[in-house]
Design a protein around this motif. Structure first.
Motif, PDB file in Angstrom:
ATOM      1  N   LYS A  48      12.792  -4.675   0.694  1.00 40.83           N
ATOM      2  CA  LYS A  48      11.991  -4.501  -0.183  1.00 40.83           C
ATOM      3  C   LYS A  48      12.180  -2.893  -0.785  1.00 40.83           C
TER       4      LYS A  48
ATOM      5  N   ASP B 129       9.736 -11.095   2.374  1.00 44.08           N
ATOM      6  CA  ASP B 129       8.241 -10.416   2.711  1.00 44.08           C
ATOM      7  C   ASP B 129       7.345 -11.434   2.723  1.00 44.08           C
ATOM      8  N   SER B 130       6.735 -11.483   3.921  1.00 45.83           N
ATOM      9  CA  SER B 130       5.813 -12.664   4.090  1.00 45.83           C
ATOM     10  C   SER B 130       4.599 -12.911   2.999  1.00 45.83           C
ATOM     11  N   GLU B 131       4.091 -11.431   2.463  1.00 44.73           N
ATOM     12  CA  GLU B 131       3.288 -11.568   1.579  1.00 44.73           C
ATOM     13  C   GLU B 131       3.432 -12.111   0.251  1.00 44.73           C
TER      14      GLU B 131
ATOM     15  N   ASN C  91       4.211   0.675   4.326  1.00 41.86           N
ATOM     16  CA  ASN C  91       4.596  -0.691   3.901  1.00 41.86           C
ATOM     17  C   ASN C  91       3.583  -1.359   3.030  1.00 41.86           C
TER      18      ASN C  91
ATOM     19  N   GLU D 255       4.840  -2.387  -0.563  1.00 39.59           N
ATOM     20  CA  GLU D 255       4.730  -4.101  -1.005  1.00 39.59           C
ATOM     21  C   GLU D 255       3.935  -4.038  -2.440  1.00 39.59           C
TER      22      GLU D 255
HETATM   23 MG    MG Z   1       5.263  -7.778   4.343  1.00 40.42          MG
END
Ligand code: MG
Ligand code: NDP
Length: 406
Positions: free
Chosen positions: A129, A154-156, A237, A241
């Motif tokens: 990211k 990135d999971s989100e 983080n 994000e």
């Molecule tokens: Mg994440």
């Protein structure tokens, strides 16, 4: 190229995301032959991966490491060719025979090869990211010019990617796919990024100054590299994000919300104008977003069992406390300031986290010094790569100077 056959380069193969990616490749290796792998310090691990996956190339940072790797590969009778240095990372990310690049180097070091892969029109799976935070405008421009494809890991962001219609995503992330521009907005009102709250979500604030690196490297829900685990504890983080979401989905700060969700079961949500909220749920395991992006637009097994809702128990949500997480608001501030502001907080944070991990500064100084860097360094237009690298170095030098006073 079909999604079921892609020659892969994995940047950062020896890391946590690299390992999860290779775990998925192991399920169907004939679909994902490995063209190249990169590592940095973990030479033994990289040698073992070369032995197993027989890539054409392995890249390490310097001559000394290259010699060590060559020696190890000889003893394993492995014919992988060893390359070294930053230019070699660009070469393995842009080689004409590569279809897909997993960008999983941590921090600013991943920017140059990731950007080069996009400029070469590759399909890029973005875990790194920090690259997008540093050079979001340049990367999005490269996608348009080279008709590249960018898929979030990135999971989100992968959750949001799964909850948005193709016609919203295609113009920004895979412009080769033509959609009706009149339908592109799709009624998206805002997105909601979930945040676990990190390691210290319940720790009394009075104890924050004495947090040790060892304690900060334990995440309650996710197994990740050290830097992102510390970033999760400070909530930098989530700040990064927010900026990442701005570039990926073309949303402004007011269209991106964050909510604390301690269970990390709902990975993020999209709110539509009709009052619908779409969410993606699953076990907190990065193999899910990685498999999603590898196979996209199809689906493949990730090796993760589906979430058992009866076992998952109660899902809870609460507002983020800005006093507990002073680093968090820096993301929104940087977005509002624009230009190289995001670049400054990214570099300052990266340097400050490294100093914290080597016991040079306390945990609370990470956010404090990052803010000081944002206040002190003049913001410029982030219009070219050299300016971005120059600001990155300036922010690091600023932090190094500050560290001397601790
Ligand atoms: Mg994440
Ligand atoms: P790790 O620290 O586990 O792995 C980082 C990788 O980058 C390793 O292969 C490491 O090599 C390599 N590396 C480190 N420094 C350099 C450098 N200066 N030059 C070239 N290569 C380098 O990190 P993660 O896998 O956890 O994270 C990777 C990226 O993915 C980060 O940007 C992170 O924010 C993002 N991400 C990670 C998630 C996760 O669950 N882990 C979730 C979402 C995003 P070596 O180990 O050999 O030294």
């Amino acid at each position: 190229m079909t999604p079921n056959y892609q020659r892969l380069t994995i940047l950062g193969a020896t890391g946590s995301i690299g390992a999860s990616t290779l775990n998925i490749v192991r399920l169907t290796p004939e679909r994902y032959p490995i063209f190249a792998l990169s590592g940095h310090h973990q030479v033994d691990a990289l040698a073992a991966l070369c032995h197993e996956f027989s890539p054409h190339y392995a890249v390490v940072p310097d001559e000394h490491t290259a010699l060590r790797l060559k020696t190890l590969l000889q003893t394993l009778a492995c014919r992988t060719q060893v390359l070294k240095g930053a230019q070699a990372l660009i070469e393995i990310a842009t080689d004409p025979s590569v279809d897909c690049v997993m960008a999983a180097i941590v921090g600013a070091a991943g920017l140059a090869p990731t950007y080069a892969a996009l400029k070469a029109g590759k399909r890029v799976l973005l875990a790194n990211k920090e690259a997008l935070v540093m050079a979001g405008d340049l990367m999005m421009q490269a996608i348009q010019e080279a008709k590249a494809t960018l898929l979030p890991i990135d999971s989100e962001h992968n959750a949001i990617f799964q909850c948005l219609p193709l016609r919203f995503l295609a113009p920004r992330l895979f412009p080769a796919l033509k959609v009706d521009p009149l339908l592109a907005h799709a009624g998206v009102e805002k997105i909601l990024l979930t945040a676990s709250g990190g390691t210290f979500r319940d720790l009394p604030l009075a104890q924050f100054a004495s947090i040790t690196p060892e304690a900060a490297c334990q995440h309650p829900n996710w197994q990740m590299g050290k830097k992102i685990t510390v970033d999760s504890a400070t909530m930098m983080n989530k700040a990064l994000e927010v900026i990442e979401a701005h570039y990926l989905f073309g949303l402004n700060a007011g269209e991106i919300d964050v909510v604390i969700h301690p269970q990390s079961i709902i990975h993020s949500l999209v709110a539509y104008t009709d009052g619908s909220l779409l969410a993606q749920l699953g076990e907190p395991d990065m193999r899910i977003p990685i498999a999603n992006a590898l196979a996209w637009p199809e689906r493949m097994a990730s090796g993760v069992k589906p979430l058992d809702l009866l076992q998952a128990g109660t899902l809870s949500f609460k507002a983020l406390d800005p006093i507990r997480y002073p680093a968090f608001s820096l993301g929104y501030e940087a977005l509002t300031l624009g230009g190289t502001a995001a670049n400054i907080i990214n570099a300052a944070n990266e340097r400050a986290v490294a100093a914290f991990l080597s016991h040079k500064i306390p945990f609370t100084a990470i956010a404090q010094l990052t803010r000081e860097a944002l206040n002190a360094i003049p913001i410029q237009a982030a219009s070219d790569f050299d300016t971005i690298i120059g600001i990155d170095l300036q922010a690091r030098a600023f932090i190094d100077q500050c560290i001397k006073t601790f």
